[in-house]
Design a protein around this motif. Sequence first.
Motif, mmCIF file in Angstrom:
data_model
loop_
_atom_site.group_PDB
_atom_site.id
_atom_site.type_symbol
_atom_site.label_atom_id
_atom_site.label_comp_id
_atom_site.label_asym_id
_atom_site.label_seq_id
_atom_site.Cartn_x
_atom_site.Cartn_y
_atom_site.Cartn_z
ATOM 1 N N ASN A 1 40.702 42.948 29.703
ATOM 2 C CA ASN A 1 41.044 41.656 30.276
ATOM 3 C C ASN A 1 40.044 41.381 31.396
ATOM 4 N N LEU A 2 38.954 40.690 31.072
ATOM 5 C CA LEU A 2 37.863 40.484 32.026
ATOM 6 C C LEU A 2 38.269 39.550 33.166
ATOM 7 N N THR A 3 38.920 38.452 32.820
ATOM 8 C CA THR A 3 39.423 37.491 33.810
ATOM 9 C C THR A 3 40.805 37.042 33.328
ATOM 10 N N PRO A 4 41.514 36.264 34.123
ATOM 11 C CA PRO A 4 42.831 35.796 33.664
ATOM 12 C C PRO A 4 42.772 35.000 32.359
ATOM 13 N N THR A 5 41.569 34.507 32.019
ATOM 14 C CA THR A 5 41.474 33.698 30.790
ATOM 15 C C THR A 5 40.437 34.228 29.796
ATOM 16 N N THR A 6 39.913 35.424 30.007
ATOM 17 C CA THR A 6 38.896 35.971 29.107
ATOM 18 C C THR A 6 39.286 37.381 28.670
#
Length: 207
Positions: A26-31
């Motif tokens: 989970n790289l960012t909250p949306t990626t």
Amino acid sequence: MSNAELQEEEREVLLSIYDGDPAFKNLTPTTFQYKFGEDESPKSFLLEISWSPSYPSEKPTVNMDTFYNKHIVQEVKDLILSQVNVEAEQYLGTAMTYTLFEYVKEKLEELLTAQPESYVNDTTDSIENLSISETQESMLSSKRSVKKEQLSKAQKRKQWDRVDGKGDKPRGWNWVDVVKHLSQTGSKQSPEHELPGSTAAIQLNSS
């Protein structure tokens, strides 16, 4: 529910499902990324899915252009992107990231049909060529270093002509030439070295 609320709920579900799975990131909250295949395998790749503010009302962005995928041929990348996007069309308005990752798992062998398995050898060849180039460069550098250490004629002459603090050449600097000279000419006997009575003998014989 708003798109933001739907995203928050889906993110929590994804983190719960893939908890402890090293292939998921989970790289960012949306990626989000998922790695398919074994490490260092020519058929291993990363699939990246990113949400826009309008997701899930619109399809997520599917990306195959990560550094990890540098060995994947473009034909395979295009096929994966095309198939995942077609699959995403069916789930507009609902959480679909998990579904898309699972779809790729099921179709993995089919999606990788055109992916060659020779890139490992190509990589090895590149490493060998790099090692050869580094060795050649090292040899050239050594030669350059040796060349720099050689004295010029002027430097050699300067060392030969060195004198002491009084301006005189050091004692014995020309001894070799003197010895050589004597060995070539030999010593000459002076008249004082003639044997006694040699003159008288000559006179008796002549009379």
